[in-house]
Design a protein around this motif. Structure first.
Motif, mmCIF file in Angstrom:
data_model
loop_
_atom_site.group_PDB
_atom_site.id
_atom_site.type_symbol
_atom_site.label_atom_id
_atom_site.label_comp_id
_atom_site.label_asym_id
_atom_site.label_seq_id
_atom_site.Cartn_x
_atom_site.Cartn_y
_atom_site.Cartn_z
ATOM 1 N N LYS A 73 0.852 -1.196 0.000
ATOM 2 C CA LYS A 73 0.000 0.000 0.000
ATOM 3 C C LYS A 73 0.887 1.245 0.000
ATOM 4 C CE LYS A 73 -4.035 -2.023 2.347
ATOM 5 N NZ LYS A 73 -3.610 -3.439 2.281
ATOM 6 N N LYS A 75 2.211 5.001 -0.578
ATOM 7 C CA LYS A 75 1.519 6.289 -0.545
ATOM 8 C C LYS A 75 1.305 6.764 -1.979
ATOM 9 C CE LYS A 75 3.825 7.499 3.794
ATOM 10 N NZ LYS A 75 4.781 8.410 4.459
ATOM 11 N N PRO A 76 0.066 7.042 -2.367
ATOM 12 C CA PRO A 76 -0.193 7.422 -3.765
ATOM 13 C C PRO A 76 0.345 8.816 -4.086
ATOM 14 C CG PRO A 76 -2.182 7.654 -2.456
ATOM 15 C CD PRO A 76 -1.167 7.023 -1.554
ATOM 16 N N GLU A 78 -1.284 10.888 -6.014
ATOM 17 C CA GLU A 78 -2.499 11.694 -5.943
ATOM 18 C C GLU A 78 -3.544 10.936 -5.123
ATOM 19 O OE1 GLU A 78 -2.647 14.688 -7.093
ATOM 20 O OE2 GLU A 78 -0.854 14.745 -8.367
ATOM 21 N N ASP A 81 -5.694 8.131 -6.843
ATOM 22 C CA ASP A 81 -5.029 7.149 -7.704
ATOM 23 C C ASP A 81 -5.629 5.760 -7.531
ATOM 24 O OD1 ASP A 81 -3.326 9.016 -8.713
ATOM 25 O OD2 ASP A 81 -1.562 8.381 -7.576
ATOM 26 N N PRO A 83 -5.452 1.500 -7.594
ATOM 27 C CA PRO A 83 -4.408 0.561 -7.173
ATOM 28 C C PRO A 83 -3.468 0.225 -8.326
ATOM 29 C CG PRO A 83 -6.579 -0.199 -6.481
ATOM 30 C CD PRO A 83 -6.811 0.933 -7.428
ATOM 31 N N ILE A 84 -2.218 -0.022 -8.001
ATOM 32 C CA ILE A 84 -1.230 -0.433 -9.000
ATOM 33 C C ILE A 84 -1.487 -1.883 -9.391
ATOM 34 C CG2 ILE A 84 1.234 -0.896 -9.370
ATOM 35 C CD1 ILE A 84 1.788 1.477 -7.469
ATOM 36 N N SER A 94 3.922 1.938 -13.360
ATOM 37 C CA SER A 94 3.300 1.939 -12.030
ATOM 38 C C SER A 94 3.434 3.274 -11.316
ATOM 39 C CB SER A 94 3.932 0.850 -11.161
ATOM 40 O OG SER A 94 5.286 1.180 -10.855
ATOM 41 N N ALA A 123 6.346 7.586 -0.973
ATOM 42 C CA ALA A 123 5.221 7.793 -1.889
ATOM 43 C C ALA A 123 5.611 7.412 -3.312
ATOM 44 C CB ALA A 123 4.780 9.245 -1.846
ATOM 45 N N ALA A 124 4.616 7.063 -4.112
ATOM 46 C CA ALA A 124 4.839 6.848 -5.539
ATOM 47 C C ALA A 124 5.292 8.164 -6.177
ATOM 48 C CB ALA A 124 3.559 6.353 -6.202
ATOM 49 N N SER A 127 1.332 9.012 -10.587
ATOM 50 C CA SER A 127 0.140 8.168 -10.615
ATOM 51 C C SER A 127 0.343 7.043 -11.631
ATOM 52 C CB SER A 127 -1.089 8.997 -11.016
ATOM 53 O OG SER A 127 -1.286 10.051 -10.098
ATOM 54 N N PRO A 128 -0.340 5.906 -11.461
ATOM 55 C CA PRO A 128 -0.196 4.812 -12.427
ATOM 56 C C PRO A 128 -0.584 5.241 -13.844
ATOM 57 C CG PRO A 128 -1.283 4.020 -10.442
ATOM 58 C CD PRO A 128 -1.200 5.517 -10.322
#
Length: 242
Positions: A73, A75-76, A78, A81, A83-84, A94, A123-124, A127-128
């Motif tokens: 999980k 941190k997105p 945005e 976002d 799920p990846i 991703s 965090a990512a 966004s995917p």
């Protein structure tokens, strides 16, 4: 200081040759049987493992990663976002960070717990599917999905379900095997090169852990030209290969 080259036509290695040295100090020549660290070519084997599990109906490429790794999980980037997915891991879409820490400079690669801790605390980047971003972390996570579904350690899975049926007897994952080519840094002004130690990539083996030879890799390349139902050396369906 050394390179091995091979040419595959359909199912046959039609030409192979080594040039230069696998070990400069010992003047050990490179041959088609010389073992090399394959670095990011390892990602091909991770993708192959995922596609094998897809062939068996054990996953879908559009499945959320957290379906198989409940702890996943990040941190997105945005708030809204999605799920990846597994496919986004394999296609570098991703949005995950490139790495799982400073392991390339420290030469201390994380274990599974370290990767999990990094994911939870970072965090990512995007966004995917917003943009292509190369990610060793993403392929590491894909390897962990393979482990979760198959019940096997990643290195064992690849050895049993890819190397063995293809006859890749001189390939391995994160083992300092006999006859492996020495890693060297760039050539300096005085002509010298820094010798690099063998490094165990640990949990990041799915992104960078494979050791192989031109002769073995020719068998993997030949697979890409085959058609048919899975079985024996046909380790992927025609559809999966496409």
């Amino acid at each position: 200081p050394g390179v091995a080259v091979g040419v595959v036509h359909d199912q046959q290695l039609v030409w192979a040759k080594g040039y230069g040295y696998a070990d400069v100090d010992r003047k050990t020549p490179v041959t088609p049987a010389t073992k090399f660290r394959m670095a990011s070519h390892s990602k091909l084997f991770t993708a192959t493992a995922v596609m094998q599990l897809r062939d068996q109906g054990k996953l879908r490429l559009d499945d959320p990663v957290e379906k198989y790794l409940p702890w996943f999980k990040p941190k997105p980037a945005e708030a809204d976002d999605p799920p990846i997915t597994i496919e986004e891991l394999l296609t570098h879409s991703s949005g995950l960070p490139r790495e799982a820490g400073s392991h390339w400079s420290t030469q201390q690669f994380p274990d599974a717990a370290g990767v999990m801790a990094y994911v939870r605390s970072n965090a990512a980047s995007y966004s995917p599917e917003v943009r292509w971003k190369y990610s060793n972390l993403a392929l590491t996570i894909a390897g962990m999905v393979v482990e979760a579904i198959s019940g096997e350690k990643f290195n064992d899975y690849v050895s049993r379900h890819i190397f063995e049926p293809l006859g890749m007897r001189h390939s391995s994952l994160d083992r300092d095997v006999e006859g492996i080519a020495v890693g060297y840094g760039r050539r300096m002004p005085d002509g010298s090169r820094q010798r690099m130690p063998f490094i165990d990539s640990r949990a990041m083996s799915p992104a960078t852990g494979v050791t192989s030879t031109v002769e073995d890799m020719a068998k993997f390349v030949s697979l890409q030209f085959r058609k048919g139902k899975p079985g024996g050396s046909q380790i992927l369906s025609t559809g999966a290969l496409r």
